[in-house]
Scaffold this active site. Sequence first.
Site, short mmCIF file in Angstrom:
data_model
loop_
_atom_site.label_atom_id
_atom_site.label_comp_id
_atom_site.label_asym_id
_atom_site.label_seq_id
_atom_site.Cartn_x
_atom_site.Cartn_y
_atom_site.Cartn_z
N LYS A 85 -1.41 -1.06 -17.26
CA LYS A 85 -2.92 -1.18 -17.07
C LYS A 85 -3.09 -0.52 -15.84
CE LYS A 85 -5.59 -4.37 -15.22
NZ LYS A 85 -6.71 -3.42 -14.79
N GLU A 144 4.85 -5.79 -5.67
CA GLU A 144 4.60 -4.90 -4.24
C GLU A 144 3.19 -5.05 -4.08
OE1 GLU A 144 6.95 -2.93 -3.20
OE2 GLU A 144 8.29 -2.81 -4.73
N CYS A 182 -1.39 0.88 1.01
CA CYS A 182 -0.90 -0.10 1.45
C CYS A 182 -0.13 -0.01 2.73
CB CYS A 182 -0.05 -0.53 0.22
SG CYS A 182 1.05 0.51 -0.32
N GLU A 224 -5.39 -8.65 5.82
CA GLU A 224 -5.49 -7.24 5.17
C GLU A 224 -6.50 -6.55 5.07
OE1 GLU A 224 -3.95 -5.92 1.50
OE2 GLU A 224 -3.18 -4.37 2.18
#
Length: 484
Positions: free
Chosen positions: A176, A251, A285, A388
Amino acid sequence: MTQLDQIQNFIDGQFVPPIGGKYLDNIEPATGKPYSLVPDSDSRDVEAAVAAAEKAFPAWSRTPAAERSRILLRIAELIDRDLEKFARAESVDTGKPLSLARSLDIPRASSNFRFFATAILHTENEAHMMDGVAFNYTLRQPRGVVGLISPWNLPLYLLSWKIAPAIAVGNTAVAKPSELTPMTAFLLGEVCREAGLPNGVLNIVQGTGPNVGSVITAHPKIGTISFTGGTVTGRKVAQAGAPLFKKVSLELGGKNPNIIFADADLDAAIAGSVRSSFANQGQVCLCGSRVFVERPAYDEFVRRFTEKVSQLKQGDPLEEKTDQGAIVSKMQLEKVTFYVDLAKQEGGRIALGGAAPPPPNERCRDGYFFPPTVITGLPVGCRVNREEIFGPVVTITPFDNEDEVIGYANDTDYGLASSVWTQNLSRAHRVAEQIHTGTVWVNCWLVRDLRVPFGGMKQSGVGREGGEEALRFFTEPKNVCIAK
Ligand code: NAP
């Protein structure tokens, strides 16, 4: 409407509409307008994909490695052949500069297939001898139907980083992509068909996290989940997998430190930091969003870094000279704006950027743009320095010594990656050893050897991808013990 305008699921080797018949607008971030429709799939589509993957597993898992390798190499060749088509789709979907998609994302996607296609030809099986008693050997077998879920920032790069090792070792997959960036996965389906990948080996179900992602992670027939995305979602994936004892790789997010010592080659450190701060509008990231500079070099670094960043050309992602494209979505743009406002409240000084720029051209009048933004003067422990943001925003903070900056670097819940710039080799080793991140780059950034373990510490993830780690993750080790 052409097929490209209406994206389809890829199930059992066929392009099929979502069973519920519902679609979502696929928005082009640079224009803020829909440019295609993405299936709003649900559990019925996931069931169909799982059934196809289950059916394909026995034959695919018994297919000789050389044949699997040949097909994966063909997929890589076809991605290379269609580089321009993939790069354009990636740029339109994500808002990233076409030049970046062409030079980084798509070549890396074909490298992923090529890497694992050849890796499976060079594996070894362990044997352990017990004097006079027995010998053991380890069989590493594919795990069955695996679920692969990826985010929007590097769509094909990250999805292929999962698909390639998963199917290379003989699993079948239900994948997905992010609903925000579905197009390159759709194109991958076409390529897989042309490459002769047997039906059902790779199934791609498009749609949202709640309607598709969570069904995959909770599905009893999918015992292995490889997930890349945010830490909050990662927690849900872990929770869904735990009661069924799934093998899960996560991750997740990062808040990566980029440390510049006064003895660094400042030209290289500045050039590297511009990239590590703002590549893909800071939506990688691994971007170094917290820059720490040793005090003797601080003023010069801030002046020269800010000047260089101000020269980045922000514009229409499809224009060749654009360095900075659009932010992926309205929601992400709002998040970036929120954090810049918060930085002001937390005492930060906006050294560059900080407010939405005028649109680069008429086509992009309603696009989601935010300029590269540099913030100084923030306390290390403030929210902007701990949470973040995932956008074109960096903070710069001075430090006085090695111990202090190691403390700063580790003062976050994340532990994905870091960069250290110094000419002192002993210091590089010392600092690398003490920083809690899965990757430490010294005098470089985003140099990726596909053989090395890749992943995060602390809340940046669980497990490792890359090379041998991925081959092991996607296989089940079985010990066969034979008495003498
Ligand atoms: P996200 O919101 O966590 O979404 C990631 C994927 O998970 C998407 O496909 C999403 O679908 C799906 N999803 C959402 N809810 C789910 C659920 N309950 N169960 C299963 N799947 C679900 O992350 P994102 O905003 O797309 O990506 C940005 C994040 O990814 C950042 O935090 C970034 O640091 C991280 N990232 C990490 C790495 C790494 O290697 N560590 C690499 C790249 C990005 P929808 O699109 O429908 O939400």
